[in-house]
Design an enzyme around this catalytic site. Structure first.
Site, PDB file in Angstrom:
ATOM      1  CE1 TYR A 146      39.413 -24.918 181.913  1.00  0.00           C
ATOM      2  CE2 TYR A 146      38.759 -25.470 184.139  1.00  0.00           C
ATOM      3  CZ  TYR A 146      38.672 -24.651 183.040  1.00  0.00           C
ATOM      4  OH  TYR A 146      37.849 -23.556 183.080  1.00  0.00           O
ATOM      5  CE  LYS A 193      39.904 -18.410 167.375  1.00  0.00           C
ATOM      6  NZ  LYS A 193      39.012 -17.361 166.893  1.00  0.00           N
ATOM      7  CG  ASP A 226      35.814 -16.478 167.471  1.00  0.00           C
ATOM      8  OD1 ASP A 226      35.413 -17.505 166.919  1.00  0.00           O
ATOM      9  OD2 ASP A 226      36.797 -15.831 167.063  1.00  0.00           O
ATOM     10  CG  ASP A 250      34.493 -23.226 183.402  1.00  0.00           C
ATOM     11  OD1 ASP A 250      33.370 -23.222 183.934  1.00  0.00           O
ATOM     12  OD2 ASP A 250      35.550 -23.006 184.027  1.00  0.00           O
TER      13      ASP A 250
END
Ligand code: NAD
Length: 499
Positions: A146, A193, A226, A250
């Site tokens: 972002y 991740k 995930d 988000d």
């Protein structure tokens, strides 16, 4: 701009509130369903004895279309900086690449680093497959993808930079633990991740592991995003507080909102050291705008979070409990209405009236809320750590070329000054030279890695200039460079995949 306000000043501000002075709050009615849900919410807040003084500002679609591409004008900024509390209805971002997201602009300009998004199941009154769900997602609000730094680099390849800082990560992780402690939560889970992004997400995970021992009473775990997101969707009751970076937060908070029953129920607080903004998680819902059918609950519960934030906990408790009682008694707007449950389908206005009629009541079946006045969360300003010993040991040159790895390698080797060796060429991150595989698909975007032949020596500017000059003479189209540095001897760069 006003002088910056410290957490100590904010505490003083709350003492003023206790002396019953009305607290000024900047209010934006927004676009689409914004005006109708905001009107309904302000009516409930006033009836619930919230002691607020509203300052309306105009932001959003009309401001964008009047030519201000940020969607917000100077007067609105002035009000926000002065009141430091923003109650905001959703706005519409016009289609087209010329308009920047106002939400991101406000969050970042005002330093609203923490985004708090609770998702609660209200079974059996709002159907959900997850009756035990009560999870709070704490999303880093200023960094990551972002940062919005994007470039087109070649005919075929576009880039978005993911920026993760140590001070930013320390602040959000600490906030998550402080939130858990202040709200009697038992566990904080970190989602990242870091098996793929070892430096950026690796930092997020590492900081989480460093800070966790300071909160021994709180259980912790870490999930790769995930499987974490999959588990959250399947068994949300396993989670309590989740802290994660901007994009993941988000996405998973919308999933959490949706599976709790309706995205129309979810509130969101954006908290900074100087200011705070409160809004629903949903957008301006243009498909149902102007029909008096939208659910005002997400925005109303955001209003409750705002009252808690400014210390008006009695009003917050009164309004939240009346809202729970309303849901229990079967008053629902169209999105959460289910005929089989003998509910009453009501309009936005009727829903607000139903909440007002129940002010002072507590829910009978759902758990009533109780807010503590002094459950204030203070997180220290980001700390600047001692600089590391930084040494440049190589350089990545990014090149735009319609070529083969071997052809490119020949050109690049001949351009290298004495001190540098070409050690690798990668394409979209995977090593294609030396010993690449013919099966690897290559675009026109190459990363070419030169390392110092003598790793005890540092790469100096005159040698870099020689390299650039030679690359220019060989007509190599350089699109950007990244310095390869060690920090206290540890590499500050990732290896190529397959390197
Ligand atoms: P949306 O959240 O506005 O709508 C998605 C779906 O949920 C629609 O079917 C809508 O009718 C329904 N819905 C949303 N809120 C509801 C409510 N309170 N009651 C009942 N149903 C509700 O998402 P979108 O359609 O992707 O976005 C519409 C606009 O909102 C876009 O311009 C987008 O940029 C903007 N947006 C703004 C914010 C914000 O201001 N914070 C957030 C997200 C999207």
């Amino acid at each position: 701009m006003n002088a910056p306000v410290t957490p100590k000043d904010l505490r003083k501000f709350k003492v003023i509130d206790r002396a019953e002075a009305a607290v000024p709050v900047t209010v934006a009615y927004g676009d689409g369903i914004g005006p109708e849900i905001m009107k309904a919410c302000l009516k409930v807040l006033t009836a619930g004895k919230a002691n607020l003084q509203y300052e309306p500002i105009e932001i959003g679609e009309n401001v964008y279309l009047s030519g201000q591409t940020a969607g917000i004008g100077e007067e609105a900024w002035e009000s926000l900086r002065r009141t430091k509390v923003f109650f905001k209805a959703p706005i519409t971002t016009p289609q087209g690449s010329g308009y920047k997201s106002l939400n991101v602009t406000v969050r970042k300009s005002l330093g609203l680093f923490a985004n708090i998004r609770p998702s609660v199941s209200y079974m059996p009154f709002v159907p959900s497959k997850h009756p035990e769900m009560d999870v709070v997602i704490i999303r880093e609000n200023e960094e990551d993808l972002y940062a919005g730094i994007e470039h087109r680099q070649t005919d075929e390849v576009f880039q978005c930079l993911k920026l993760v800082s140590r001070p930013g990560t320390e602040r959000i992780v600490r906030y998550a633990f402080e939130y858990a402690r202040a709200n009697g939560r038992r566990k904080v889970s970190c989602f990242s991740k870091d098996n793929i992004m070892k430096l950026t997400d690796g930092l997020f995970h590492q900081v989480f592991d460093e800070i966790a021992p300071e909160y021994p009473e709180i259980e912790t775990d870490h999930w790769i995003i995930d499987i974490g997101a999959a588990r959250l969707a399947a068994k949300p009751e396993q989670f309590d507080v989740i802290v994660t970076s901007n994009l993941y937060g988000d996405i998973i908070s919308d999933i959490a909102g949706e599976i709790s029953g309706s995205v129309g129920l979810g509130p969101s607080a954006n908290i900074g050291s100087h200011c705070a903004m409160f809004e629903a998680i949903h957008g301006s819902a243009p498909d149902i705008a102007g029909q008096n059918v939208a659910n005002p609950s997400g925005l109303l519960l955001a209003g409750v979070m705002m009252l808690v934030h400014i210390g008006q906990t009695e009003a917050a408790e009164r309004i939240h409990n009346a809202w729970l009682r309303t849901i229990e008694e079967g008053f629902h707007t169209a999105d959460t209405y289910h005929a089989g449950l003998q509910n009453k389908k009501v309009t936005t206005d009727e829903f607000a009236e139903a909440v007002i009629a129940r002010l002072g009541e507590k829910p009978q079946k759902l758990k009533p809320v109780a807010y503590k006045r002094d459950a204030e969360i203070t997180v220290p300003e980001p700390v600047r750590h001692k600089p590391h010993v930084k040494k440049q040991v190589g350089i990545d040159i990014f090149v735009h070329a319609d070529t083969t790895p071997d052809e490119l390698a020949e050109k690049l080797k001949s351009a290298a000054p004495e001190c540098l060796d070409l050690v690798m060429i990668s394409n979209r991150g995977v090593k294609v030279w030396p010993n690449g595989m013919p099966e690897t698909f290559c675009t026109d975007h190459w990363r070419c890695r030169y390392m110092m032949r003598d790793q005890d020596q540092e790469l100096q500017m005159p040698e870099m200039l020689k390299l650039f000059e030679a690359l220019g003479a060989a007509r190599v189209d350089v699109i950007k460079t990244e310095n390869l540095c060690t920090f206290d001897g540890k590499p500050g760069y990732s290896l190529g995949q397959g390197q």
